[in-house]
Design a protein around this motif. Structure first.
Motif, PDB file in Angstrom:
ATOM      1  N   SER A 425     -28.225   3.768  -3.089  1.00 24.59           N
ATOM      2  CA  SER A 425     -28.658   4.771  -2.122  1.00 24.59           C
ATOM      3  C   SER A 425     -28.119   6.168  -2.415  1.00 24.59           C
ATOM      4  N   TYR A 426     -27.241   6.317  -3.405  1.00 22.98           N
ATOM      5  CA  TYR A 426     -26.606   7.611  -3.654  1.00 22.98           C
ATOM      6  C   TYR A 426     -27.377   8.411  -4.703  1.00 22.98           C
ATOM      7  N   ASP A 427     -27.404   9.729  -4.513  1.00 24.24           N
ATOM      8  CA  ASP A 427     -28.032  10.591  -5.519  1.00 24.24           C
ATOM      9  C   ASP A 427     -27.098  10.728  -6.718  1.00 24.24           C
ATOM     10  N   ASN A 428     -27.513  11.528  -7.695  1.00 27.43           N
ATOM     11  CA  ASN A 428     -26.746  11.610  -8.939  1.00 27.43           C
ATOM     12  C   ASN A 428     -25.397  12.291  -8.744  1.00 27.43           C
ATOM     13  N   TYR A 429     -25.262  13.074  -7.697  1.00 27.68           N
ATOM     14  CA  TYR A 429     -23.969  13.716  -7.424  1.00 27.68           C
ATOM     15  C   TYR A 429     -22.955  12.665  -6.949  1.00 27.68           C
ATOM     16  N   THR A 430     -23.275  12.008  -5.833  1.00 30.31           N
ATOM     17  CA  THR A 430     -22.361  10.985  -5.328  1.00 30.31           C
ATOM     18  C   THR A 430     -22.265   9.819  -6.304  1.00 30.31           C
ATOM     19  N   GLY A 431     -23.379   9.486  -6.974  1.00 36.52           N
ATOM     20  CA  GLY A 431     -23.352   8.413  -7.960  1.00 36.52           C
ATOM     21  C   GLY A 431     -22.379   8.696  -9.095  1.00 36.52           C
ATOM     22  N   THR A 432     -22.310   9.943  -9.537  1.00 43.01           N
ATOM     23  CA  THR A 432     -21.359  10.307 -10.590  1.00 43.01           C
ATOM     24  C   THR A 432     -19.929  10.164 -10.093  1.00 43.01           C
ATOM     25  N   LEU A 433     -19.680  10.554  -8.846  1.00 45.91           N
ATOM     26  CA  LEU A 433     -18.350  10.359  -8.275  1.00 45.91           C
ATOM     27  C   LEU A 433     -18.007   8.870  -8.209  1.00 45.91           C
ATOM     28  N   VAL A 434     -19.001   8.044  -7.881  1.00 46.29           N
ATOM     29  CA  VAL A 434     -18.775   6.596  -7.855  1.00 46.29           C
ATOM     30  C   VAL A 434     -18.374   6.095  -9.238  1.00 46.29           C
ATOM     31  N   ASP A 435     -19.029   6.595 -10.285  1.00 50.14           N
ATOM     32  CA  ASP A 435     -18.673   6.198 -11.646  1.00 50.14           C
ATOM     33  C   ASP A 435     -17.218   6.535 -11.951  1.00 50.14           C
ATOM     34  N   HIS A 436     -16.784   7.728 -11.545  1.00 52.83           N
ATOM     35  CA  HIS A 436     -15.388   8.119 -11.762  1.00 52.83           C
ATOM     36  C   HIS A 436     -14.448   7.219 -10.973  1.00 52.83           C
ATOM     37  N   LEU A 437     -14.841   6.870  -9.763  1.00 53.86           N
ATOM     38  CA  LEU A 437     -14.010   5.983  -8.944  1.00 53.86           C
ATOM     39  C   LEU A 437     -13.875   4.614  -9.594  1.00 53.86           C
ATOM     40  N   VAL A 438     -14.980   4.055 -10.072  1.00 54.72           N
ATOM     41  CA  VAL A 438     -14.927   2.739 -10.721  1.00 54.72           C
ATOM     42  C   VAL A 438     -14.020   2.794 -11.943  1.00 54.72           C
ATOM     43  N   ALA A 439     -14.121   3.870 -12.720  1.00 52.36           N
ATOM     44  CA  ALA A 439     -13.261   3.998 -13.896  1.00 52.36           C
ATOM     45  C   ALA A 439     -11.783   4.016 -13.502  1.00 52.36           C
ATOM     46  N   ASP A 440     -11.440   4.771 -12.471  1.00 53.36           N
ATOM     47  CA  ASP A 440     -10.049   4.827 -12.020  1.00 53.36           C
ATOM     48  C   ASP A 440      -9.585   3.469 -11.502  1.00 53.36           C
ATOM     49  N   LEU A 441     -10.430   2.805 -10.735  1.00 54.40           N
ATOM     50  CA  LEU A 441     -10.034   1.514 -10.170  1.00 54.40           C
ATOM     51  C   LEU A 441      -9.829   0.469 -11.262  1.00 54.40           C
ATOM     52  N   MET A 442     -10.651   0.511 -12.307  1.00 58.64           N
ATOM     53  CA  MET A 442     -10.440  -0.409 -13.425  1.00 58.64           C
ATOM     54  C   MET A 442      -9.106  -0.114 -14.121  1.00 58.64           C
ATOM     55  N   ARG A 443      -8.772   1.159 -14.254  1.00 60.74           N
ATOM     56  CA  ARG A 443      -7.493   1.533 -14.855  1.00 60.74           C
ATOM     57  C   ARG A 443      -6.329   1.068 -13.997  1.00 60.74           C
ATOM     58  N   LEU A 444      -6.541   0.990 -12.693  1.00 56.45           N
ATOM     59  CA  LEU A 444      -5.461   0.691 -11.762  1.00 56.45           C
ATOM     60  C   LEU A 444      -5.523  -0.747 -11.243  1.00 56.45           C
ATOM     61  N   LYS A 445      -6.041  -1.669 -12.073  1.00 56.58           N
ATOM     62  CA  LYS A 445      -5.956  -3.108 -11.847  1.00 56.58           C
ATOM     63  C   LYS A 445      -6.679  -3.590 -10.591  1.00 56.58           C
ATOM     64  N   ALA A 446      -7.714  -2.875 -10.167  1.00 55.08           N
ATOM     65  CA  ALA A 446      -8.513  -3.337  -9.035  1.00 55.08           C
ATOM     66  C   ALA A 446      -9.639  -4.231  -9.546  1.00 55.08           C
ATOM     67  N   THR A 447     -10.229  -4.973  -8.646  1.00 53.26           N
ATOM     68  CA  THR A 447     -11.493  -5.648  -8.903  1.00 53.26           C
ATOM     69  C   THR A 447     -12.551  -4.931  -8.076  1.00 53.26           C
ATOM     70  N   VAL A 448     -13.649  -4.549  -8.712  1.00 56.43           N
ATOM     71  CA  VAL A 448     -14.718  -3.824  -8.032  1.00 56.43           C
ATOM     72  C   VAL A 448     -15.945  -4.726  -7.957  1.00 56.43           C
ATOM     73  N   ILE A 449     -16.481  -4.880  -6.761  1.00 58.94           N
ATOM     74  CA  ILE A 449     -17.693  -5.663  -6.544  1.00 58.94           C
ATOM     75  C   ILE A 449     -18.779  -4.726  -6.033  1.00 58.94           C
ATOM     76  N   VAL A 450     -19.835  -4.573  -6.799  1.00 60.89           N
ATOM     77  CA  VAL A 450     -20.946  -3.687  -6.452  1.00 60.89           C
ATOM     78  C   VAL A 450     -22.080  -4.537  -5.906  1.00 60.89           C
ATOM     79  N   LEU A 451     -22.593  -4.161  -4.739  1.00 64.10           N
ATOM     80  CA  LEU A 451     -23.671  -4.906  -4.098  1.00 64.10           C
ATOM     81  C   LEU A 451     -24.918  -4.029  -3.996  1.00 64.10           C
ATOM     82  N   SER A 452     -26.066  -4.605  -4.369  1.00 64.35           N
ATOM     83  CA  SER A 452     -27.314  -3.867  -4.232  1.00 64.35           C
ATOM     84  C   SER A 452     -28.478  -4.839  -4.330  1.00 64.35           C
ATOM     85  N   ALA A 453     -29.513  -4.546  -3.564  1.00 61.75           N
ATOM     86  CA  ALA A 453     -30.756  -5.307  -3.706  1.00 61.75           C
ATOM     87  C   ALA A 453     -31.697  -4.639  -4.683  1.00 61.75           C
ATOM     88  N   THR A 454     -31.464  -3.348  -4.957  1.00 58.70           N
ATOM     89  CA  THR A 454     -32.460  -2.570  -5.706  1.00 58.70           C
ATOM     90  C   THR A 454     -31.783  -1.649  -6.711  1.00 58.70           C
TER      91      THR A 454
END
Length: 893
Positions: A425-454
């Protein structure tokens, strides 16, 4: 002569020097030591040897003339002979001095530690803010060369290394590892806040007269640190072991739920694609449980959603029940979004459904401490530190932006299971921020679960690459992929990423939805909608803008269905008190439990499009991007109530604009109308091509191929469509570039930490209007004001102090409107309002019109109805509106 114990770190309430720099540093180091010990092993491994000593030395910059001379009582009491005329003009920002000193001690290859220490007050030291810094950001020449203070700083450094068994960190850390620097900053900030808590760490000035030895102070600091960490229940989460899915939820698992639970044996990135209403939420929660109980178990959970409404529904209806089943002992869960402070239940104490017997402290003091700890997590900057929570994606994204205390937010998410719902549901602005967040969380030993129907294959690929998966390790992705499907990416011990795609069986019968394509200009559709409701159908109408939804509601209520079935309206231009009431009423009525109306029409905008459990017999929707059309179709026949005659099968009517291949760019944009300001016109054109003329769609079988067909490259039939495509690509590039630039936390100026300000892209500025029923009145003989709010509350705004009840009442009566509609309204009449809302206005409801409190020319009219919200009209005859010419004097301001 001065000694280490004569330098103050904090003053008492009467301005006297309180605790010394040495003892405060010891306390913070002891808290950091206790916090680290309570972290999971993977997070402990992220903190290098010496991290505790670094935390202890966060305030070494207070041993400086600029800071010490801020306390007049200190200067008077000690009259240091070293006091020189220029000391009072020296740098007073002790965080900047700490940054410089630690940087000088460590050098450039370890510069990241100095940056982290300098940012412990929530703002990193920037060259642009502090012109006295050298270009490398590590030097304060006058401070570094100060021979008077150097021995005392060195003694503090030696003392901290002695107590904590290690000097400053020696593992290389440069600006390139930004995520770890920000994580370390959050770690030190939390240690500093807790080590400054006067309930546990006294500011007793007597320590100046009778200072403790270093060993005595360290022993006392560790004793108090254990208490403050226990007070927050830090690291005390206990999970029941070996629970099966049906012990967590009152039903057997669907294949997608069991598959994700089986896959989550290692930390990583898991992308779950499954139909609307297919159980993705329970799948993510079950996987979180699996990660908590694994050998390399993780801590806590944050469930991030696009809106406040959807996050509240998850928090209230899903998370609390799930945690009650999974927890072995009581724990805390927080609701985390910009408006959460309006709710009393924003911090919940979760009690297990079948708690194990345990020793409890029922003393009055223990109860008081527990209550205070819950309140501590209620702050928006601290809420993510709680073990469990649900809220908006914005709160997590503030961890990747240079917002104040971004480090605390990122530290709060590190090592957790973080669920990102409705990512499409996010545009390319918020979507890019999400990409940065996922990268940081992977660096910081988190598990990220992404949910989407589409989710498109392109967007999935971006998420995987953003996480750090190498291009060569990506699994094949195409329109031929299975659906439902789970894509996983797990990092092995040697650092390699292993990515895989797992097809998941779908046991339910396909949902075949009949499609009826109509012209957007066809007026007879509303007569049909009313007839369907009269026949007992629950009809959902989704329009792309508030204005279209209001126009449709008026047509149905005042013309077509006059005196017929109930017609309701939901959109974002209601004040909170009214929107909450409408949402509670209609989401309950059309939800799983009912009671279901015997025929109704609910007109709404995108607020009901995703993560809202409502069930309609018939859907009428504007054309929207393919992924969002599927989301809207997901509101059809979600449950199994008895359907009225003629509605046994799901049916949707899609309203299309009139389009031809020969249209130029301007004509195409005119054809899309206001929808073209909400969604990219090119994407709408592609969606129209994909859907137009199709008699039906099968879910889930058609989701993947239709979605990919909409977004895959294609030849354009004319110059007009080609121009729309160019505009779309340029806008996407602009949004992505802007987002990436704004994530430079270590070199950018601080940005607002208000939800949505920098986490969402806004093409149109908005203004906040507080709705009243009368002009504010000055309390007789006082400087207080009385407000009569639209919801019936009458409140007093006390002069010179902030009032929580007043703030809550005001926020409940705020509505956002486009700024251009109120740009002529005066803003300076009631300056007290800025203590509660930035850039807000006052509007008085007179009849059905909203007027400014002072005279103004009104090119736009704002109208109010209880069931319609705020409607905006162009004023055909703009004139000056004035409630009263007798404005009281405001000279007291």
């Amino acid at each position: 002569m001065l000694s280490e114990m004569k330098f103050w770190a904090k003053t008492t309430s009467d301005g006297q020097p309180g605790i010394s720099v040495r003892d405060h540093c010891l306390n913070v180091g002891c808290v950091a030591e206790a916090l680290r010990a309570a972290l999971t092993t993977p997070l402990q491994d992220l903190l290098p040897p010496g991290a505790v000593t670094l935390a202890a030395l966060h305030d070494v910059g207070k041993i400086s003339p600029g800071f010490q001379t801020k306390c007049i009582a200190w200067r008077t009491k000690f009259e240091p002979p070293e006091l020189q005329a220029g000391w009072g003009q020296r740098e007073k920002n002790h965080a900047a001095v700490s940054h410089a000193l630690i940087g000088a001690w460590l050098g450039k290859t370890l510069a990241g530690y100095a940056i982290a220490a300098g940012g412990h007050h929530g703002r990193f030291v920037h060259n642009g803010h502090l012109p006295f810094l050298r270009q490398d950001g590590l030097g304060l020449k006058p401070e570094l060369e100060d021979s008077t203070f150097t021995p005392h700083r060195e003694e503090i450094r030696r003392s901290m290394a002695e107590v904590f068994g290690h000097g400053l960190p020696a593992l290389p850390l440069t600006k390139s590892d930004e995520a770890l620097i920000v994580f370390l900053t959050g770690f030190m900030t939390l240690a500093d806040w807790l080590g400054s808590n006067e309930e546990f760490f006294t500011l007793d000035p007597a320590t100046y007269a009778m200072p403790l030895t270093l060993a005595e102070a360290a022993r006392l600091g560790r004793e108090r640190s254990r208490k403050v960490v226990d007070w927050l229940r830090w690291g005390r989460t206990e999970i029941k072991a070996s629970l099966a899915f049906d012990q967590l939820f009152p039903f057997e698992p669907k294949p997608v739920q069991q598959a994700l639970m089986d896959l989550a044996v290692k930390p990583g990135l898991f992308i779950v694609e499954a139909p609307m209403g297919g159980g993705k939420t329970e799948a993510a929660l079950a996987a979180a449980y699996q990660r908590w109980t694994a050998a390399d178990g993780q801590r806590g959970l944050y469930f991030a959603l696009p809106t406040q409404l959807t996050s509240e529904r998850i928090f209230d209806e899903r998370l609390k029940k799930f945690l009650g089943q999974a927890l072995a002992t009581p724990d805390l869960a927080t609701l985390v979004h910009g408006g959460a402070w309006l709710r009393k239940e924003r911090v919940l104490e979760i009690h297990p459904a079948s708690p194990e017997p345990s020793a409890t402290d029922d003393s009055e003091q223990a109860t008081e401490y527990a209550r205070d700890a819950r309140l501590w997590f209620a702050s928006s900057r601290q809420a993510l530190l709680a073990p469990f929570g649900a809220g908006t994606i914005d709160q997590a994204l503030l961890g990747v932006l240079p917002a104040k205390h971004c480090g605390l937010r990122l530290f709060g998410l590190a090592g957790k299971v973080v669920v990102l719902d409705e990512v499409h549901s996010y545009d390319n602005y918020t979507g890019t921020l999400v990409d940065h967040l996922v990268a940081d969380l992977m660096r910081l030993k988190a598990t990220v679960i992404v949910l989407s129907a589409t989710l498109t294959a392109r967007r999935k690929r971006e998420l995987l690459l953003g996480a750090g998966v190498a291009e060569a390790a990506l699994p094949p992705m195409s329109a031929a992929d299975g659906y439902p499907v789970i894509t996983s990416a797990v990092r092995e011990v040697d650092g390699r990423w292993v990515a895989a795609v797992k097809d998941v069986a779908w046991e339910e019968a396909p949902k075949k939805i009949s499609l009826d394509h109509r012209s957007r200009e066809e007026t007879g559709i509303w007569t049909e909608a009313c007839a369907a409701a009269q026949a007992g159908a629950c009809v959902l109408v989704i329009r792309n803008t508030v204005a279209l939804a209001q126009e449709t509601w008026r047509t149905l209520k005042e013309k077509v269905c006059l005196g017929g079935p109930p017609v309701a309206l939901l959109h974002s231009r209601f004040p909170r008190w009214r929107r909450d009431a409408l949402e509670d009423e209609w989401i309950a009525a059309l939800g799983k439990k009912g009671p279901r109306p015997k025929g109704c029409l609910l007109v709404a905008t995108q607020v009901v499009e995703q993560s809202v459990d409502i069930d309609a017999d018939l859907l009428i929707t504007d054309l929207a991007p393919t992924d969002l059309l599927f989301q809207r179709l997901g509101r059809l026949h979600r449950h199994q109530p008895e359907r009225p005659a003629g509605f046994s099968g799901p049916r949707a009517i899609i309203l299309h604009p009139l389009l031809t291949d020969e249209m130029d760019e301007k004509a195409l944009k005119v054809a899309f109308g206001s929808s073209g300001f909400v969604y990219p016109p090119y994407v709408l054109w592609r969606a129209s091509r994909q859907w137009q003329g199709r008699p039906s769609v099968a879910i889930p079988q058609d989701i993947r191929p239709w979605l990919e067909a909409t977004y895959q490259p294609t030849d354009h039939p004319g110059e007009g469509v080609a121009a729309l495509f160019d505009d779309w690509m340029k806008k996407a590039e602009k949004l992505g570039t802007s987002a990436s630039r704004r994530t430079k936390r270590l070199i950018s100026p601080d940005q607002s930490d208000e939800e949505g300000v920098f986490t969402r892209w806004k093409d149109q500025a908005t203004a906040q209007v507080v709705l009243l029923t009368a002009r504010p009145e000055r309390v007789s003989g006082r400087h207080d004001w009385t407000l009569c709010l639209l919801d019936g509350q009458r409140i007093t705004i006390p002069y010179g102090e902030w009032s929580f009840p007043a703030a809550k009442a005001i926020l409940s009566n705020v509505v956002r409107v486009p700024r251009y509609t109120v740009k002529t309204w005066p803003t300076a009449d009631h300056r007290w309002l800025h203590d509660y809302l930035d850039d807000a206005l006052l509007g008085v409801v007179v009849g059905d019109q909203i007027l400014p409190v002072s005279e103004a020319t009104m090119p736009y009219l704002l109208r109010w109805q209880d069931d319609e919200g705020v409607r905006i009209e162009k004023n055909q005859q703009p004139q000056r509106q004035d409630l009263s010419a007798d404005e009281p004097e405001d000279g007291w301001w």
